[in-house]
Scaffold this motif. Structure first.
Motif, PDB file in Angstrom:
ATOM      1  N   UNK A  38      75.676  26.926  25.589  1.00 47.70           N
ATOM      2  CA  UNK A  38      76.277  28.263  25.681  1.00 47.70           C
ATOM      3  C   UNK A  38      75.283  29.337  25.238  1.00 47.70           C
ATOM      4  N   UNK A  39      74.497  29.011  24.206  1.00 48.58           N
ATOM      5  CA  UNK A  39      73.514  29.982  23.682  1.00 48.58           C
ATOM      6  C   UNK A  39      72.447  30.321  24.713  1.00 48.58           C
ATOM      7  N   UNK A  40      72.046  29.339  25.509  1.00 51.15           N
ATOM      8  CA  UNK A  40      70.954  29.558  26.459  1.00 51.15           C
ATOM      9  C   UNK A  40      71.447  29.739  27.895  1.00 51.15           C
ATOM     10  N   UNK A  41      72.705  30.065  28.052  1.00 55.66           N
ATOM     11  CA  UNK A  41      73.245  30.291  29.390  1.00 55.66           C
ATOM     12  C   UNK A  41      72.481  31.433  30.073  1.00 55.66           C
ATOM     13  N   UNK A  42      71.963  31.152  31.265  1.00 53.77           N
ATOM     14  CA  UNK A  42      71.248  32.162  32.040  1.00 53.77           C
ATOM     15  C   UNK A  42      69.875  32.525  31.506  1.00 53.77           C
ATOM     16  N   UNK A  43      69.322  31.728  30.563  1.00 51.04           N
ATOM     17  CA  UNK A  43      68.043  32.070  29.938  1.00 51.04           C
ATOM     18  C   UNK A  43      66.842  31.688  30.796  1.00 51.04           C
ATOM     19  N   UNK A  44      67.028  30.941  31.879  1.00 50.36           N
ATOM     20  CA  UNK A  44      65.891  30.496  32.688  1.00 50.36           C
ATOM     21  C   UNK A  44      65.218  29.295  32.045  1.00 50.36           C
ATOM     22  N   UNK A  45      63.885  29.261  32.016  1.00 52.23           N
ATOM     23  CA  UNK A  45      63.153  28.143  31.420  1.00 52.23           C
ATOM     24  C   UNK A  45      63.346  28.125  29.905  1.00 52.23           C
ATOM     25  N   UNK A  46      63.614  26.933  29.351  1.00 50.37           N
ATOM     26  CA  UNK A  46      63.922  26.800  27.925  1.00 50.37           C
ATOM     27  C   UNK A  46      63.112  25.653  27.337  1.00 50.37           C
ATOM     28  N   UNK A  47      62.567  25.857  26.128  1.00 51.48           N
ATOM     29  CA  UNK A  47      61.921  24.803  25.354  1.00 51.48           C
ATOM     30  C   UNK A  47      62.646  24.715  24.012  1.00 51.48           C
ATOM     31  N   UNK A  48      63.179  23.506  23.686  1.00 49.87           N
ATOM     32  CA  UNK A  48      63.963  23.332  22.469  1.00 49.87           C
ATOM     33  C   UNK A  48      63.369  22.246  21.588  1.00 49.87           C
ATOM     34  N   UNK A  49      63.490  22.444  20.270  1.00 46.69           N
ATOM     35  CA  UNK A  49      63.101  21.426  19.294  1.00 46.69           C
ATOM     36  C   UNK A  49      64.321  21.116  18.420  1.00 46.69           C
ATOM     37  N   UNK A  50      64.722  19.855  18.387  1.00 43.11           N
ATOM     38  CA  UNK A  50      65.849  19.416  17.567  1.00 43.11           C
ATOM     39  C   UNK A  50      65.434  18.182  16.774  1.00 43.11           C
ATOM     40  N   UNK A  51      65.713  18.164  15.479  1.00 36.51           N
ATOM     41  CA  UNK A  51      65.307  17.037  14.630  1.00 36.51           C
ATOM     42  C   UNK A  51      66.221  15.823  14.797  1.00 36.51           C
TER      43      UNK A  51
END
Length: 387
Positions: free
Chosen positions: A292-305
């Motif tokens: 939901x946070x990145x809805x419509x953001x296009x290209x996304x790079x995420x880091x999750x532990x």
């Protein structure tokens, strides 16, 4: 023709002999003696090892291998021995007796399986750790347990010596014995009274009790029958000791009595399953929030532990459904590297994956529109690559 002492007395540890010939071979010096107690590899049984000691005090030669070649018993030795030299042969007794226990145990198990259910032994291999026997008929787990108990009761209760005979052709016709192939010439019959009668050229114990113990380890389907793994004697003792030591460690770790470890492990697995379900539920809530946070953001790079490869895949799938572009998710640390999952609806990430391997190290693969793998770069380098 070399006299085969091992066929007459398998408990001979030392013997006198004369060197008939010695030639250099590929792996040592091939020595032929006028008589030998060294068993040559054959019939599913490995060869003996030991040493040959010259009577004149010359350098001892280790016996590395023993094989039967063109009717001769060839001892592959570490050093040459002059033809005509008198030697004392010394068998590695620990190895010999171990092989005798295994081979004798195999006879008893095979003979009893044949007697109880008509199983034919169609394959036998004596490995460094376990023995395998191939039977031509299927067996149930209950039959396997019966076979093991019957074999051990034979060791403990039947005190009849092992009989080794060389019957005439006429006598042989009257004997019911096991054999995997048609035999010609002089036949050597080995009988464990009450358990087995078999044509065999190997070495065996003198009494069943010397086998000590038979432990059947596993059974699996093999062709039309089953393949059984087992250990006997000293190997069985060592195997059960190692198993017991492991169980004691488990019982201490779980604060359970040694015979209650299975129940304790079952409870632990059930609790672990509950925790996994709870973690997955929390992950799904977290992934939905990020999507939901990145809805419509296009290209996304995420880091999750702390994400597993499966959790990375699920996170990437969730964000892909909302971001409208390419999504790359990473989990790990700068010290240990990062796992990743990357996807793009209708896209082709094969070139990207190749560039990542070249720039960030690691590896991976997958479908054109979704790839997973690992990189050995630091987070700063990963972020710079995607910029």
């Amino acid at each position: 023709m070399t006299e085969k002492i091992y066929e007459q007395d398998a408990f001979t540890v030392k013997f006198k002999a004369t060197v008939l010939s010695c030639e250099k071979g590929k792996t040592g010096f091939n020595v032929i003696l006028d008589r030998t107690a060294f068993y040559p590899e054959g019939g599913g049984q490995p060869y003996d090892t030991g040493r040959l000691e010259p009577a004149g005090g010359e350098r001892k030669a280790k016996v590395l291998e023993v094989h039967s070649r063109e009717g001769e018993i060839v001892h592959t030795c570490s050093h040459p021995l002059e033809p005509g030299t008198a030697v004392t042969g010394v068998i590695d007794w620990d190895r010999r007796f171990d092989l005798m226990q295994q081979h004798s145990g195999e006879h008893i198990v095979s003979g009893l399986a044949h007697h109880l259910w008509g199983c034919e032994n169609v394959g036998f291999h004596m490995g460094a750790e376990v023995i395998t026997i191939d039977f031509d008929l299927p067996l149930t787990e209950q039959q396997l347990a019966t076979l093991e108990e019957t074999a051990n009761r034979h060791l403990w209760q039947v005190n009849l010596p092992v009989n080794i005979t060389y019957p005439s052709p006429q006598e042989l016709e009257q004997i019911h014995y096991r054999s995997k192939k048609e035999l010609t010439g002089q036949v050597r019959i080995v009988e464990f009274p009450g358990a087995d009668c078999c044509a065999c050229c190997g070495t065996h114990v003198q009494h069943p009790a010397q086998v000590g113990l038979v432990k059947l380890l596993s059974m699996e389907k093999f062709r039309d029958g089953v393949r059984i793994q087992l250990v006997c004697g000293g190997r069985a003792f060592r195997y059960l000791n190692r198993t017991w030591d492991q169980n004691v460690q488990v019982s201490r770790s779980l604060s359970a009595k040694p015979f209650e470890t299975a129940g304790a492990v079952a409870k632990l697995l059930a609790k672990n399953g509950e925790l996994k379900a709870r973690v997955m539920s929390l992950e799904e809530s977290r992934f939905a929030a990020l999507a939901a946070q990145y809805a419509g953001a296009g290209d996304v790079v995420l880091f999750e532990d702390g994400l597993s490869p499966d959790a990375l895949r699920r996170l990437c799938d969730a964000v892909l459904r909302t971001c409208g572009g390419r999504c790359a998710c990473f989990s790990g640390s700068d010290g240990w590297g990062y796992k990743y999952a990357a996807g793009q609806a209708g896209g082709d990430l094969r070139d990207l994956a190749k560039e990542m391997r070249q720039a960030l190290g690691g590896g991976g693969g997958g479908k054109p529109d979704f790839v997973q793998g690992n990189v050995q770069a630091k987070r700063e380098e990963i972020e710079r690559f995607f910029q």
